[in-house]
Design a protein around this motif. Structure first.
Motif, PDB file in Angstrom:
ATOM      1  N   THR A  90      17.211 -27.198  28.549  1.00 29.19           N
ATOM      2  CA  THR A  90      17.059 -27.585  29.958  1.00 29.19           C
ATOM      3  C   THR A  90      16.032 -26.697  30.649  1.00 29.19           C
ATOM      4  O   THR A  90      15.165 -27.175  31.384  1.00 29.19           O
ATOM      5  CB  THR A  90      18.411 -27.493  30.686  1.00 29.19           C
ATOM      6  N   ASP A  91      16.121 -25.385  30.416  1.00 29.92           N
ATOM      7  CA  ASP A  91      15.180 -24.447  31.038  1.00 29.92           C
ATOM      8  C   ASP A  91      13.748 -24.657  30.545  1.00 29.92           C
ATOM      9  O   ASP A  91      12.801 -24.552  31.327  1.00 29.92           O
ATOM     10  CB  ASP A  91      15.620 -23.005  30.777  1.00 29.92           C
ATOM     11  N   LEU A  92      13.575 -24.970  29.262  1.00 29.34           N
ATOM     12  CA  LEU A  92      12.235 -25.232  28.732  1.00 29.34           C
ATOM     13  C   LEU A  92      11.645 -26.502  29.346  1.00 29.34           C
ATOM     14  O   LEU A  92      10.465 -26.537  29.726  1.00 29.34           O
ATOM     15  CB  LEU A  92      12.268 -25.355  27.210  1.00 29.34           C
ATOM     16  N   ILE A  93      12.456 -27.538  29.456  1.00 27.65           N
ATOM     17  CA  ILE A  93      11.999 -28.800  30.053  1.00 27.65           C
ATOM     18  C   ILE A  93      11.636 -28.582  31.517  1.00 27.65           C
ATOM     19  O   ILE A  93      10.594 -29.032  31.991  1.00 27.65           O
ATOM     20  CB  ILE A  93      13.063 -29.900  29.892  1.00 27.65           C
ATOM     21  N   THR A  94      12.487 -27.863  32.247  1.00 32.32           N
ATOM     22  CA  THR A  94      12.230 -27.584  33.661  1.00 32.32           C
ATOM     23  C   THR A  94      10.947 -26.778  33.829  1.00 32.32           C
ATOM     24  O   THR A  94      10.131 -27.060  34.711  1.00 32.32           O
ATOM     25  CB  THR A  94      13.424 -26.844  34.290  1.00 32.32           C
ATOM     26  N   ALA A  95      10.738 -25.769  32.986  1.00 34.43           N
ATOM     27  CA  ALA A  95       9.512 -24.969  33.055  1.00 34.43           C
ATOM     28  C   ALA A  95       8.287 -25.842  32.821  1.00 34.43           C
ATOM     29  O   ALA A  95       7.267 -25.703  33.512  1.00 34.43           O
ATOM     30  CB  ALA A  95       9.565 -23.833  32.031  1.00 34.43           C
ATOM     31  N   ASN A 113      20.366 -39.610  18.319  1.00 33.16           N
ATOM     32  CA  ASN A 113      20.460 -38.264  18.887  1.00 33.16           C
ATOM     33  C   ASN A 113      21.119 -38.327  20.264  1.00 33.16           C
ATOM     34  O   ASN A 113      20.466 -38.204  21.305  1.00 33.16           O
ATOM     35  CB  ASN A 113      19.075 -37.613  18.958  1.00 33.16           C
ATOM     36  N   SER A 114      22.425 -38.486  20.275  1.00 32.25           N
ATOM     37  CA  SER A 114      23.154 -38.651  21.536  1.00 32.25           C
ATOM     38  C   SER A 114      23.098 -37.397  22.407  1.00 32.25           C
ATOM     39  O   SER A 114      23.087 -37.491  23.635  1.00 32.25           O
ATOM     40  CB  SER A 114      24.606 -39.057  21.264  1.00 32.25           C
ATOM     41  N   ALA A 115      23.029 -36.218  21.804  1.00 33.00           N
ATOM     42  CA  ALA A 115      22.946 -34.987  22.595  1.00 33.00           C
ATOM     43  C   ALA A 115      21.640 -34.956  23.398  1.00 33.00           C
ATOM     44  O   ALA A 115      21.647 -34.665  24.601  1.00 33.00           O
ATOM     45  CB  ALA A 115      23.044 -33.763  21.691  1.00 33.00           C
ATOM     46  N   ALA A 116      20.535 -35.254  22.755  1.00 32.50           N
ATOM     47  CA  ALA A 116      19.242 -35.262  23.449  1.00 32.50           C
ATOM     48  C   ALA A 116      19.199 -36.368  24.505  1.00 32.50           C
ATOM     49  O   ALA A 116      18.734 -36.146  25.628  1.00 32.50           O
ATOM     50  CB  ALA A 116      18.101 -35.436  22.453  1.00 32.50           C
ATOM     51  N   PHE A 120      18.530 -35.606  28.536  1.00 33.80           N
ATOM     52  CA  PHE A 120      17.429 -36.178  29.298  1.00 33.80           C
ATOM     53  C   PHE A 120      17.936 -37.092  30.412  1.00 33.80           C
ATOM     54  O   PHE A 120      17.365 -37.128  31.505  1.00 33.80           O
ATOM     55  CB  PHE A 120      16.441 -36.890  28.380  1.00 33.80           C
ATOM     56  N   GLU A 121      19.010 -37.820  30.161  1.00 30.08           N
ATOM     57  CA  GLU A 121      19.593 -38.673  31.205  1.00 30.08           C
ATOM     58  C   GLU A 121      20.072 -37.812  32.385  1.00 30.08           C
ATOM     59  O   GLU A 121      19.808 -38.129  33.542  1.00 30.08           O
ATOM     60  CB  GLU A 121      20.759 -39.481  30.642  1.00 30.08           C
ATOM     61  N   LYS A 122      20.740 -36.689  32.088  1.00 31.82           N
ATOM     62  CA  LYS A 122      21.197 -35.776  33.141  1.00 31.82           C
ATOM     63  C   LYS A 122      20.044 -35.228  33.954  1.00 31.82           C
ATOM     64  O   LYS A 122      20.186 -34.922  35.130  1.00 31.82           O
ATOM     65  CB  LYS A 122      21.970 -34.593  32.544  1.00 31.82           C
ATOM     66  N   MET A 123      18.880 -35.084  33.308  1.00 34.25           N
ATOM     67  CA  MET A 123      17.706 -34.518  33.977  1.00 34.25           C
ATOM     68  C   MET A 123      16.857 -35.577  34.686  1.00 34.25           C
ATOM     69  O   MET A 123      15.776 -35.273  35.182  1.00 34.25           O
ATOM     70  CB  MET A 123      16.861 -33.742  32.968  1.00 34.25           C
ATOM     71  N   ILE A 142      13.964 -44.188  21.176  1.00 34.64           N
ATOM     72  CA  ILE A 142      14.196 -44.485  22.576  1.00 34.64           C
ATOM     73  C   ILE A 142      13.123 -43.714  23.346  1.00 34.64           C
ATOM     74  O   ILE A 142      13.040 -42.491  23.239  1.00 34.64           O
ATOM     75  CB  ILE A 142      15.606 -44.028  23.034  1.00 34.64           C
ATOM     76  N   VAL A 143      12.282 -44.417  24.069  1.00 27.56           N
ATOM     77  CA  VAL A 143      11.211 -43.779  24.831  1.00 27.56           C
ATOM     78  C   VAL A 143      11.721 -43.578  26.260  1.00 27.56           C
ATOM     79  O   VAL A 143      12.066 -44.538  26.949  1.00 27.56           O
ATOM     80  CB  VAL A 143       9.918 -44.617  24.824  1.00 27.56           C
ATOM     81  N   LEU A 144      11.778 -42.321  26.669  1.00 22.97           N
ATOM     82  CA  LEU A 144      12.256 -41.959  28.001  1.00 22.97           C
ATOM     83  C   LEU A 144      11.097 -41.404  28.813  1.00 22.97           C
ATOM     84  O   LEU A 144      10.203 -40.763  28.263  1.00 22.97           O
ATOM     85  CB  LEU A 144      13.357 -40.902  27.890  1.00 22.97           C
ATOM     86  N   ARG A 145      11.133 -41.614  30.121  1.00 23.07           N
ATOM     87  CA  ARG A 145      10.096 -41.087  31.010  1.00 23.07           C
ATOM     88  C   ARG A 145      10.717 -40.649  32.322  1.00 23.07           C
ATOM     89  O   ARG A 145      11.752 -41.154  32.743  1.00 23.07           O
ATOM     90  CB  ARG A 145       9.030 -42.139  31.295  1.00 23.07           C
ATOM     91  N   LYS A 146      10.010 -39.722  32.959  1.00 21.32           N
ATOM     92  CA  LYS A 146      10.401 -39.267  34.292  1.00 21.32           C
ATOM     93  C   LYS A 146       9.139 -39.107  35.125  1.00 21.32           C
ATOM     94  O   LYS A 146       8.186 -38.457  34.691  1.00 21.32           O
ATOM     95  CB  LYS A 146      11.140 -37.931  34.216  1.00 21.32           C
ATOM     96  N   ILE A 147       9.147 -39.724  36.309  1.00 25.28           N
ATOM     97  CA  ILE A 147       8.058 -39.540  37.267  1.00 25.28           C
ATOM     98  C   ILE A 147       8.381 -38.248  38.019  1.00 25.28           C
ATOM     99  O   ILE A 147       9.470 -38.091  38.569  1.00 25.28           O
ATOM    100  CB  ILE A 147       7.947 -40.728  38.236  1.00 25.28           C
ATOM    101  N   LEU A 148       7.447 -37.330  38.020  1.00 22.34           N
ATOM    102  CA  LEU A 148       7.651 -36.024  38.641  1.00 22.34           C
ATOM    103  C   LEU A 148       7.201 -36.061  40.097  1.00 22.34           C
ATOM    104  O   LEU A 148       6.048 -36.386  40.381  1.00 22.34           O
ATOM    105  CB  LEU A 148       6.900 -34.952  37.854  1.00 22.34           C
TER     106      LEU A 148
END
Length: 155
Positions: A90-95, A113-116, A120-123, A142-148
């Motif tokens: 989580t900290d690496l992704i946030t950084a 990979n249910s943990a991953a 990512f869903e939580k984030m 599963i391709v996930l994206r987030k608009i920052l």
């Protein structure tokens, strides 16, 4: 890209931008089961977690998507098994999100990979698409994206 200053995270692990020395040390670091390909590292955004004595225990490597749309994707995220369940991923992704200038960050995650997927869903990452038989063993991605928020949107 902005330079991330070294910061403390939970459990005495330091999250920081990778250095040239880190890249050289990856070849000799026995703690890492997987190592990024040194030949493909430059011009990519890399963050590491070390045990505050310099031993790298986790890393996140991101790169510009091949489509040339200005978006970035997480190419590799690794946390040594003895350091898992400490919010290091989580900290690496946030950084990475805080340091990058691009407006969108995404990744391909194995369907199994249910943990991953949960992390990512939580984030705040959402489903972009499913790519059938994407991985070498023909597992779907599963391709996930987030608009920052607050980032320049590429056109």
């Amino acid at each position: 890209m902005k330079q991330l200053q070294g910061t403390m995270s939970s459990k005495k692990v330091c999250i920081r931008g990778a250095t040239f020395r880190d890249v050289l040390d990856w070849n000799s670091n026995n703690n890492l089961v997987t190592r990024p390909n040194i030949g493909t590292l430059w011009k990519k955004l890399i963050h590491v977690a070390d045990d505050c004595s310099g031993c790298i225990v986790a890393y996140l490597l991101s790169k510009e998507e091949e489509e040339g749309n200005g978006h970035f994707c997480i190419a590799s995220l690794f946390v040594h098994h003895t350091y898992r369940k400490r919010r290091i991923a989580t900290d690496l992704i946030t950084a990475t999100q805080n340091t990058m200038e691009q407006s969108c960050l995404g990744m391909h995650v194995r369907k199994s990979n249910s943990a991953a997927l949960g992390l990512f869903e939580k984030m705040g990452y959402t489903l972009h698409e499913v790519k059938a038989k994407y991985f070498d063993d023909e597992e779907d991605a599963i391709v996930l994206r987030k608009i920052l928020k607050g980032k320049h949107v590429a056109t």
